[in-house]
Design a protein around this motif. Structure first.
Motif, mmCIF file in Angstrom:
data_model
loop_
_atom_site.group_PDB
_atom_site.id
_atom_site.type_symbol
_atom_site.label_atom_id
_atom_site.label_comp_id
_atom_site.label_asym_id
_atom_site.label_seq_id
_atom_site.Cartn_x
_atom_site.Cartn_y
_atom_site.Cartn_z
ATOM 1 N N ARG A 1 0.833 -1.210 0.000
ATOM 2 C CA ARG A 1 0.000 0.000 0.000
ATOM 3 C C ARG A 1 0.862 1.251 0.000
ATOM 4 N N SER A 2 1.923 1.242 0.797
ATOM 5 C CA SER A 2 2.746 2.436 0.937
ATOM 6 C C SER A 2 3.590 2.728 -0.296
ATOM 7 N N ASP A 3 4.251 1.695 -0.829
ATOM 8 C CA ASP A 3 5.217 1.920 -1.909
ATOM 9 C C ASP A 3 4.642 1.759 -3.309
ATOM 10 N N PHE A 4 3.589 0.947 -3.444
ATOM 11 C CA PHE A 4 3.096 0.659 -4.790
ATOM 12 C C PHE A 4 1.642 1.070 -5.021
ATOM 13 N N PHE A 5 0.873 1.210 -3.945
ATOM 14 C CA PHE A 5 -0.526 1.636 -4.076
ATOM 15 C C PHE A 5 -0.836 2.701 -3.020
ATOM 16 N N PRO A 6 -0.147 3.857 -3.096
ATOM 17 C CA PRO A 6 -0.300 4.889 -2.055
ATOM 18 C C PRO A 6 -1.731 5.412 -1.922
ATOM 19 N N SER A 7 -2.530 5.295 -2.972
ATOM 20 C CA SER A 7 -3.906 5.795 -2.894
ATOM 21 C C SER A 7 -4.760 4.974 -1.930
ATOM 22 N N LEU A 8 -4.268 3.768 -1.557
ATOM 23 C CA LEU A 8 -5.037 2.901 -0.667
ATOM 24 C C LEU A 8 -4.704 3.122 0.801
ATOM 25 N N ARG A 9 -3.709 3.968 1.087
ATOM 26 C CA ARG A 9 -3.339 4.205 2.480
ATOM 27 C C ARG A 9 -4.443 4.917 3.222
ATOM 28 N N LYS A 10 -4.576 4.566 4.512
ATOM 29 C CA LYS A 10 -5.604 5.195 5.339
ATOM 30 C C LYS A 10 -4.992 5.666 6.656
ATOM 31 N N GLY A 11 -5.350 6.862 7.033
ATOM 32 C CA GLY A 11 -5.038 7.320 8.381
ATOM 33 C C GLY A 11 -3.599 7.699 8.650
ATOM 34 N N SER A 12 -2.725 7.755 7.630
ATOM 35 C CA SER A 12 -1.329 8.076 7.908
ATOM 36 C C SER A 12 -1.010 9.547 7.722
ATOM 37 N N ALA A 13 -1.883 10.287 7.080
ATOM 38 C CA ALA A 13 -1.596 11.693 6.811
ATOM 39 C C ALA A 13 -1.573 12.505 8.092
ATOM 40 N N GLY A 14 -0.534 13.308 8.246
ATOM 41 C CA GLY A 14 -0.456 14.226 9.363
ATOM 42 C C GLY A 14 -0.056 13.596 10.676
ATOM 43 N N ARG A 15 0.266 12.305 10.694
ATOM 44 C CA ARG A 15 0.638 11.679 11.949
ATOM 45 C C ARG A 15 2.095 11.958 12.253
ATOM 46 N N ASP A 16 2.403 12.100 13.557
ATOM 47 C CA ASP A 16 3.784 12.237 13.986
ATOM 48 C C ASP A 16 4.284 10.851 14.352
ATOM 49 N N VAL A 17 5.150 10.303 13.534
ATOM 50 C CA VAL A 17 5.627 8.937 13.781
ATOM 51 C C VAL A 17 7.087 8.924 14.209
ATOM 52 N N ASP A 18 7.577 10.051 14.751
ATOM 53 C CA ASP A 18 8.998 10.111 15.112
ATOM 54 C C ASP A 18 9.384 9.056 16.139
ATOM 55 N N GLY A 19 8.460 8.669 16.989
ATOM 56 C CA GLY A 19 8.813 7.704 18.026
ATOM 57 C C GLY A 19 8.516 6.276 17.648
ATOM 58 N N GLU A 20 7.926 6.046 16.510
ATOM 59 C CA GLU A 20 7.496 4.690 16.176
ATOM 60 C C GLU A 20 8.639 3.891 15.562
#
Length: 214
Positions: A190-209
């Motif tokens: 989803r992330s690398d080949f089908f980015p249009s299918l991603r859900k809920g990742s926009a605007g998240r702060d993932v610095d600690g993940e």
């Protein structure tokens, strides 16, 4: 920020383990192919030390996540590490299924490119050429060193390993790992080949993940 600094350190240690363990597993099986004919009781000193080494890494990474207060954002890794540690300790104690562990640790060859992908995303490299090249190499390595060995071992355990004692415990761990790997693979696609299918990742702060949903 502390979360980002921790993640850089953590991923670099993970990268070092992937390089060492992945090449170690690959070379051990390459130079001793006869081990593959006896997955349950085959033994080599190199394989035993490899399992000990990787167990130490998983213990270290677990403590690193907990002591740096990253448990909530990295809980998937804690589950994975608990499964790996418990399985590997049983192999070290009994001396059985070490060849199966060596096959599973081929996944570290794939993790080299998966970790490079994560580091590139964190570093915001201006040129996309390196990321694009690694994206396709990562996909090939995922099939060759993660999905293929996992599928073979799952088939082998379900067909030949007794469903009792250590065999039942390792089979259950293997099936849970199958589910996790397929979930991670769907995220990667989803992330690398089908980015249009991603859900809920926009605007998240993932610095600690530790594990990037992206």
């Amino acid at each position: 920020r502390p979360g980002r600094a921790w993640r850089w350190r953590n991923l670099l240690v993970s990268f070092a383990h992937s390089v060492l363990a992945g090449l170690w597993a690959l070379c051990s099986l390459w130079y001793s192919p006869e081990l593959l004919s006896d997955i349950q009781d085959g033994y080599s000193v190199s394989g035993h030390l490899l399992v000990c080494f990787s167990s130490g890494y998983f213990i270290h990474d677990t403590l690193d996540i907990i002591f740096n207060h990253q448990s909530r954002s990295s809980w998937e890794y804690l589950v994975h590490h608990a499964m790996a540690i418990s399985a590997f300790v049983s192999l070290i104690i009994t001396g059985r299924f070490l060849v199966a562990a060596m096959l599973l640790l081929l996944v570290e060859v794939s993790n080299i490119f998966l970790t490079v992908r994560m580091l590139l995303k964190m570093s915001n490299v201006p040129s996309q050429v390196l990321y694009e090249a690694n994206k396709y190499i990562n996909l090939v390595m995922y099939f060759a060193f993660r999905l293929a060995p996992q599928a073979y071992l799952t088939w082998y355990f379900l067909r030949y390993v007794e469903v009792q004692g250590q065999g039942a415990f390792l089979t259950a761990n293997l099936l849970l790992l199958d589910a996790m790997i397929l979930m991670y693979f769907s995220r990667l696609l989803r992330s690398d080949f089908f980015p249009s299918l991603r859900k809920g990742s926009a605007g998240r702060d993932v610095d600690g993940e530790k594990f990037l949903i992206d």
